[in-house]
Every structure is written in C-alpha cells, then in structure tokens.
Motif scaffolding. Structure first.
Motif, PDB file in Angstrom:
ATOM      1  N   TYR A 132       0.850  -1.203   0.000  1.00  0.00           N
ATOM      2  CA  TYR A 132       0.000   0.000   0.000  1.00  0.00           C
ATOM      3  C   TYR A 132       0.876   1.240   0.000  1.00  0.00           C
ATOM      4  O   TYR A 132       1.754   1.400   0.837  1.00  0.00           O
ATOM      5  N   LYS A 133       0.610   2.115  -0.967  1.00  0.00           N
ATOM      6  CA  LYS A 133       1.365   3.368  -1.065  1.00  0.00           C
ATOM      7  C   LYS A 133       0.394   4.539  -0.886  1.00  0.00           C
ATOM      8  O   LYS A 133      -0.625   4.620  -1.577  1.00  0.00           O
ATOM      9  N   ALA A 134       0.711   5.419   0.033  1.00  0.00           N
ATOM     10  CA  ALA A 134      -0.162   6.559   0.325  1.00  0.00           C
ATOM     11  C   ALA A 134       0.580   7.867   0.075  1.00  0.00           C
ATOM     12  O   ALA A 134       1.745   8.020   0.456  1.00  0.00           O
ATOM     13  N   LYS A 135      -0.109   8.809  -0.571  1.00  0.00           N
ATOM     14  CA  LYS A 135       0.442  10.142  -0.795  1.00  0.00           C
ATOM     15  C   LYS A 135      -0.482  11.167  -0.145  1.00  0.00           C
ATOM     16  O   LYS A 135      -1.694  11.022  -0.162  1.00  0.00           O
ATOM     17  N   GLN A 136       0.099  12.177   0.439  1.00  0.00           N
ATOM     18  CA  GLN A 136      -0.713  13.226   1.050  1.00  0.00           C
ATOM     19  C   GLN A 136       0.013  14.573   0.972  1.00  0.00           C
ATOM     20  O   GLN A 136       1.243  14.636   0.983  1.00  0.00           O
ATOM     21  N   GLN A 137      -0.794  15.655   0.878  1.00  0.00           N
ATOM     22  CA  GLN A 137      -0.262  17.004   0.879  1.00  0.00           C
ATOM     23  C   GLN A 137      -0.184  17.492   2.329  1.00  0.00           C
ATOM     24  O   GLN A 137      -1.170  17.447   3.057  1.00  0.00           O
ATOM     25  N   VAL A 138       0.996  17.886   2.727  1.00  0.00           N
ATOM     26  CA  VAL A 138       1.223  18.288   4.112  1.00  0.00           C
ATOM     27  C   VAL A 138       1.493  19.796   4.177  1.00  0.00           C
ATOM     28  O   VAL A 138       2.323  20.321   3.423  1.00  0.00           O
ATOM     29  N   LYS A 139       0.784  20.464   5.079  1.00  0.00           N
ATOM     30  CA  LYS A 139       1.038  21.870   5.352  1.00  0.00           C
ATOM     31  C   LYS A 139       1.571  21.959   6.770  1.00  0.00           C
ATOM     32  O   LYS A 139       0.879  21.637   7.730  1.00  0.00           O
ATOM     33  N   GLU A 140       2.802  22.411   6.903  1.00  0.00           N
ATOM     34  CA  GLU A 140       3.503  22.367   8.181  1.00  0.00           C
ATOM     35  C   GLU A 140       3.840  23.773   8.652  1.00  0.00           C
ATOM     36  O   GLU A 140       4.402  24.580   7.900  1.00  0.00           O
ATOM     37  N   PHE A 181       4.398  20.493   1.400  1.00  0.00           N
ATOM     38  CA  PHE A 181       5.117  19.480   0.628  1.00  0.00           C
ATOM     39  C   PHE A 181       4.255  18.225   0.510  1.00  0.00           C
ATOM     40  O   PHE A 181       3.264  18.052   1.211  1.00  0.00           O
ATOM     41  N   GLU A 182       4.663  17.342  -0.377  1.00  0.00           N
ATOM     42  CA  GLU A 182       3.958  16.079  -0.599  1.00  0.00           C
ATOM     43  C   GLU A 182       4.725  14.957   0.093  1.00  0.00           C
ATOM     44  O   GLU A 182       5.929  14.799  -0.105  1.00  0.00           O
ATOM     45  N   ALA A 183       4.010  14.191   0.914  1.00  0.00           N
ATOM     46  CA  ALA A 183       4.622  13.058   1.624  1.00  0.00           C
ATOM     47  C   ALA A 183       4.123  11.752   1.010  1.00  0.00           C
ATOM     48  O   ALA A 183       2.938  11.608   0.694  1.00  0.00           O
ATOM     49  N   GLU A 184       5.029  10.834   0.851  1.00  0.00           N
ATOM     50  CA  GLU A 184       4.681   9.520   0.292  1.00  0.00           C
ATOM     51  C   GLU A 184       5.187   8.439   1.222  1.00  0.00           C
ATOM     52  O   GLU A 184       6.316   8.487   1.706  1.00  0.00           O
ATOM     53  N   GLU A 185       4.326   7.452   1.478  1.00  0.00           N
ATOM     54  CA  GLU A 185       4.685   6.360   2.380  1.00  0.00           C
ATOM     55  C   GLU A 185       4.192   5.045   1.799  1.00  0.00           C
ATOM     56  O   GLU A 185       3.066   4.957   1.293  1.00  0.00           O
ATOM     57  N   GLU A 186       5.015   4.023   1.860  1.00  0.00           N
ATOM     58  CA  GLU A 186       4.632   2.686   1.386  1.00  0.00           C
ATOM     59  C   GLU A 186       4.857   1.682   2.507  1.00  0.00           C
ATOM     60  O   GLU A 186       5.890   1.706   3.186  1.00  0.00           O
ATOM     61  N   TYR A 187       3.898   0.827   2.718  1.00  0.00           N
ATOM     62  CA  TYR A 187       4.023  -0.218   3.731  1.00  0.00           C
ATOM     63  C   TYR A 187       3.265  -1.455   3.287  1.00  0.00           C
ATOM     64  O   TYR A 187       2.549  -1.444   2.268  1.00  0.00           O
ATOM     65  N   LEU A 188       3.431  -2.525   4.041  1.00  0.00           N
ATOM     66  CA  LEU A 188       2.823  -3.811   3.704  1.00  0.00           C
ATOM     67  C   LEU A 188       1.717  -4.116   4.705  1.00  0.00           C
ATOM     68  O   LEU A 188       1.965  -4.247   5.898  1.00  0.00           O
ATOM     69  N   GLU A 189       0.505  -4.196   4.202  1.00  0.00           N
ATOM     70  CA  GLU A 189      -0.639  -4.516   5.053  1.00  0.00           C
ATOM     71  C   GLU A 189      -0.945  -6.012   4.964  1.00  0.00           C
ATOM     72  O   GLU A 189      -0.701  -6.635   3.930  1.00  0.00           O
ATOM     73  N   TRP A 190      -1.481  -6.565   6.065  1.00  0.00           N
ATOM     74  CA  TRP A 190      -2.015  -7.926   5.960  1.00  0.00           C
ATOM     75  C   TRP A 190      -3.366  -8.021   6.645  1.00  0.00           C
ATOM     76  O   TRP A 190      -3.598  -7.394   7.673  1.00  0.00           O
ATOM     77  N   PHE A 191      -4.263  -8.772   6.004  1.00  0.00           N
ATOM     78  CA  PHE A 191      -5.641  -8.884   6.455  1.00  0.00           C
ATOM     79  C   PHE A 191      -5.965 -10.344   6.779  1.00  0.00           C
ATOM     80  O   PHE A 191      -5.713 -11.228   5.956  1.00  0.00           O
ATOM     81  N   PRO A 192      -6.534 -10.619   7.952  1.00  0.00           N
ATOM     82  CA  PRO A 192      -7.022 -11.981   8.238  1.00  0.00           C
ATOM     83  C   PRO A 192      -8.184 -12.304   7.300  1.00  0.00           C
ATOM     84  O   PRO A 192      -8.966 -11.423   6.935  1.00  0.00           O
ATOM     85  N   LEU A 193      -8.286 -13.563   6.918  1.00  0.00           N
ATOM     86  CA  LEU A 193      -9.360 -14.016   6.041  1.00  0.00           C
ATOM     87  C   LEU A 193     -10.318 -14.922   6.801  1.00  0.00           C
ATOM     88  O   LEU A 193      -9.890 -15.763   7.598  1.00  0.00           O
ATOM     89  N   GLU A 194     -11.597 -14.763   6.553  1.00  0.00           N
ATOM     90  CA  GLU A 194     -12.580 -15.683   7.115  1.00  0.00           C
ATOM     91  C   GLU A 194     -12.466 -17.025   6.394  1.00  0.00           C
ATOM     92  O   GLU A 194     -12.300 -17.069   5.175  1.00  0.00           O
TER      93      GLU A 194
END
Length: 259
Positions: free
Chosen positions: A156-164, A182-195
């Motif tokens: 999952y990659k998320a981008k957001q506009q940050v006003k600091e 500025f624009e901040a970008e973050e990528e991480y690995l999500e995991w979801f339990p499955l029924e």
C-alpha cells in the motif's frame, strides 16, 4: 521458502471493513485432511494454488480467495517447515494444465500439526518476506483438528499534501515562523485476516462401511454388558482361610450372565 533479503517495508495488520474470505472446496479439503492424518506429528508445507474473485474495498463484491489445489513440498519438524522453489512445482502444473492459467496464483499452505493455528512471529516474517516480492501473498495455516487461519497481504502506497507550520530561534534572540507545504509519500505492507469457509467433505462408501462396522462392534459389546432382569449364575473364585485376628472367612464369586 528461499532465503531472501531483509524486508524493508513495515508490516501492519489491518482489520477488514468487509468480509474478506478464503473458500476451501471439498477436493482441496480432502487433501489437507489426508496430509494432516498421515503427517500428524510434524509440520508440513507446500504450494497453495488459488483464484481471486472480488476486490479490496468493493462493498458489492468483497475479496474472495478460492483454493484450487495444493502440492506438498516439505515434511519438517515438530515446530518448523520450509522449502525452496523447485522444478517439481512446474512438473505438477504441467500434469494439471488448469493450474497453468493466468487466473491461478500461488501462495503458501503449511500445518501447525497438533498446535492451534495462528500467525506466529515466523509466519508474519514470511508474510513480510514474500509480500514484498509480489502484489499479494496468501498464506493458509491448517492443523490436525481442522481449525484454520489465513491471511492476504497488500503493498500500500499513500500520498498526502502536508502543510507544516514551523518556528525556530535565530540570532539576537530572534524567532522565525512560517509555513511549509510538501507532498509526503509512504509505502508499507498490510495484511488482512481471512474468514475461513470450508465445504463439508462427504463420507464415501469405504468410510460408511467402516463406521457401520464400528457400530456393530459397539452393539456386540453392549449385548455382553449387565442387563437388569436377566438370569445370572455365580462362579466361585476364592475362599479365604480364617485368621488368628479375625476367625472368619469369606468367599469371592463372579457374576456371569446366562445366554
């Protein structure tokens, strides 16, 4: 699995807002039960072949993983199992052409033998390692008792506009304030339990015959048990001799039902 570089993405567990599930059809469940029955004291692992229906965040058609087949690759120890990708997998897929479809993906299945199923530190480490190398990684954990756990990953990659707003001291006891955008970008690995959704394995003719024989044996044993109102005979087993301390004797009899 093969040794890989240290994961660079943070692994985050997410609670699904929608009912993401994994379906285990009868034929796949039969294979799992067979392996758990014959390899019950140690862990085993292999390739999980699966197809995908629906999607993440689709309220009308939530993500569903459907197991297509499994292929055992390793018989491990009481607490560990691993394997490397080998030509055996390709050979098996050639023998089963339906697995060569571009709609069939590969994940991992492994057992916890007599233990409960859960994602241990080793298991989440596998999610990190394998999840970084592909869009999605599916892992299914099974055990002898028939209780399963499963998970799917998502990069999952998320981008957001940050006003600091900032402030910092400067020379002559001065202070500078201002804003920075500025624009901040973050990528991480999500995991979801499955029924887990398992289809019931039907009882075949051999199992029916064995179950019928078990009932016959139980019935025969029940006939030999004590029945109120039946005629019984006494068989003498032992007569004791009187002792100096207690000048009495006793007899021991066995009660036998007359058939």
């Amino acid at each position: 699995m093969e040794t890989a570089k240290k994961p660079s993405l943070e692994l985050i567990k997410r609670k699904p807002d929608l009912p993401y599930k994994i379906i285990i059809p009868v034929e796949v469940e039969k294979k799992i039960r067979l392996l758990c029955t014959h390899i019950s004291q140690v862990e085993w692992s292999g390739v999980l072949f699966y197809q995908v229906e629906g999607a993440f965040n689709d309220k009308d058609n939530p993500l569903t993983i459907k197991c297509v087949d499994i292929f055992q690759m390793d018989k491990g120890t009481g607490g560990y199992t691993e394997f490397n990708v080998s030509p055996d997998i390709v050979s098996y897929m050639i023998d089963h052409p339906e697995l060569l479809s571009e709609d069939v993906f590969q994940g991992l299945i492994h057992s916890h033998n007599n233990m409960a199923t859960f994602f241990s530190g080793t298991d989440t480490g596998t999610l990190s390692q394998e999840g970084e190398d592909m869009a999605h990684f599916v892992s299914l954990i099974v055990n002898n008792a028939g209780t399963y756990s499963a998970a799917v990953t998502r990069r999952y990659k998320a981008k957001q506009q940050v006003k600091e707003e900032f402030t910092y001291p400067t020379w002559k006891e001065g202070e500078v304030t201002g804003t920075d955008e500025f624009e901040a970008e973050e990528e991480y690995l999500e995991w979801f339990p499955l029924e887990i959704q398992k289809e019931t394995v039907p009882v075949d003719e051999v199992e029916k015959e064995m179950l019928a024989r078990m009932k016959e044996i139980d019935a025969e044993k029940a006939k030999k048990a004590y029945t109120p109102g039946a005629t019984y005979g006494l068989s003498l087993i032992h007569i004791s001799e009187p002792t100096r301390q207690a000048e009495i004797s006793y007899a021991v009899f066995c009660l036998k039902k007359k058939i």
